[in-house]
Motif scaffolding. Structure first.
Motif, mmCIF file in Angstrom:
data_model
loop_
_atom_site.group_PDB
_atom_site.id
_atom_site.type_symbol
_atom_site.label_atom_id
_atom_site.label_comp_id
_atom_site.label_asym_id
_atom_site.label_seq_id
_atom_site.Cartn_x
_atom_site.Cartn_y
_atom_site.Cartn_z
ATOM 1 N N PRO A 40 21.805 25.238 15.885
ATOM 2 C CA PRO A 40 22.405 26.106 14.864
ATOM 3 C C PRO A 40 23.570 25.420 14.158
ATOM 4 O O PRO A 40 24.457 24.856 14.802
ATOM 5 C CB PRO A 40 22.887 27.314 15.670
ATOM 6 N N GLY A 41 23.525 25.440 12.837
ATOM 7 C CA GLY A 41 24.608 24.877 12.057
ATOM 8 C C GLY A 41 24.614 23.360 11.960
ATOM 9 O O GLY A 41 25.557 22.786 11.416
ATOM 10 N N LYS A 42 23.584 22.730 12.489
ATOM 11 C CA LYS A 42 23.533 21.262 12.469
ATOM 12 C C LYS A 42 22.306 20.767 11.715
ATOM 13 O O LYS A 42 21.337 21.505 11.509
ATOM 14 C CB LYS A 42 23.525 20.712 13.898
ATOM 15 N N GLU A 43 22.348 19.489 11.358
ATOM 16 C CA GLU A 43 21.218 18.852 10.702
ATOM 17 C C GLU A 43 20.092 18.627 11.705
ATOM 18 O O GLU A 43 20.317 18.518 12.910
ATOM 19 C CB GLU A 43 21.649 17.501 10.130
ATOM 20 N N ARG A 44 18.882 18.557 11.179
ATOM 21 C CA ARG A 44 17.744 18.197 12.034
ATOM 22 C C ARG A 44 17.895 16.736 12.417
ATOM 23 O O ARG A 44 18.130 15.881 11.567
ATOM 24 C CB ARG A 44 16.434 18.429 11.285
ATOM 25 N N ASP A 89 21.370 20.001 24.682
ATOM 26 C CA ASP A 89 19.985 19.828 24.252
ATOM 27 C C ASP A 89 19.424 21.113 23.640
ATOM 28 O O ASP A 89 18.298 21.112 23.124
ATOM 29 C CB ASP A 89 19.098 19.418 25.427
ATOM 30 N N THR A 90 20.177 22.190 23.709
ATOM 31 C CA THR A 90 19.719 23.459 23.147
ATOM 32 C C THR A 90 19.491 23.333 21.651
ATOM 33 O O THR A 90 20.383 22.918 20.912
ATOM 34 C CB THR A 90 20.750 24.556 23.426
ATOM 35 N N ALA A 91 18.273 23.667 21.213
ATOM 36 C CA ALA A 91 17.898 23.517 19.803
ATOM 37 C C ALA A 91 16.466 24.010 19.622
ATOM 38 O O ALA A 91 15.750 24.245 20.602
ATOM 39 C CB ALA A 91 17.988 22.061 19.367
ATOM 40 N N VAL A 92 16.061 24.129 18.372
ATOM 41 C CA VAL A 92 14.648 24.302 18.061
ATOM 42 C C VAL A 92 14.050 22.900 17.942
ATOM 43 O O VAL A 92 14.583 22.060 17.217
ATOM 44 C CB VAL A 92 14.446 25.080 16.753
ATOM 45 N N THR A 103 12.288 7.522 11.744
ATOM 46 C CA THR A 103 13.287 8.310 12.453
ATOM 47 C C THR A 103 13.985 9.287 11.526
ATOM 48 O O THR A 103 14.794 10.094 11.960
ATOM 49 C CB THR A 103 14.336 7.404 13.126
ATOM 50 N N ASN A 104 13.670 9.202 10.234
ATOM 51 C CA ASN A 104 14.252 10.110 9.248
ATOM 52 C C ASN A 104 13.353 11.339 9.113
ATOM 53 O O ASN A 104 12.205 11.235 8.704
ATOM 54 C CB ASN A 104 14.369 9.405 7.905
#
Length: 121
Positions: A40-44, A89-92, A103-104
């Motif tokens: 949440p709130g971060k870049e992929r 590590d919590t993320a979608v 890697t982009n």
């Protein structure tokens, strides 16, 4: 083309999960695949990738030694074995495929819908 991600969930710190990504409409072994994550709130961000042909693998520093990307060519499924999970590590987690290993995140052509991984402390 469809990439169907599943296998996320809630796990305690130190635990393991193995998200998977089932492909239809393309043969994974003819493509490069990657796993990415977005908190949440971060870049992929890039997590891991596997190349077509040789199956060479690449990892983000945060994933090295804890995560393993693999591919079952017979089942046409991509996996991400995640061990020693940490709250950060919590993320979608998203799977992606493209003709060229990258890697982009923004350069991948095909994407799954994402699966939520939550690591509690």
């Amino acid at each position: 083309v469809q990439l169907q991600a599943s296998g996320g969930g809630l796990v305690q710190a130190g635990g393991s999960l193995r998200p998977s990504c089932a492909a239809s409409g393309l043969t994974l072994s003819n493509y490069a695949e990657g796993w990415f994550r977005q908190a949440p709130g971060k870049e992929r961000e890039f997590v891991a990738a596997i190349n077509w042909g040789s199956g060479s693998t690449y990892y983000a520093d945060s994933a090295k030694g804890r995560f393993t990307i693999s591919r079952d060519n017979a089942k046409n499924i991509l996996y991400l074995q995640m061990n020693n999970l940490k709250p950060e590590d919590t993320a979608v987690y998203y799977c992606a495929a493209d003709r060229v290993i990258r890697t982009n995140a923004y350069e991948y052509e095909y994407w799954g819908q994402g699966t939520l991984v939550t690591v509690s402390s």
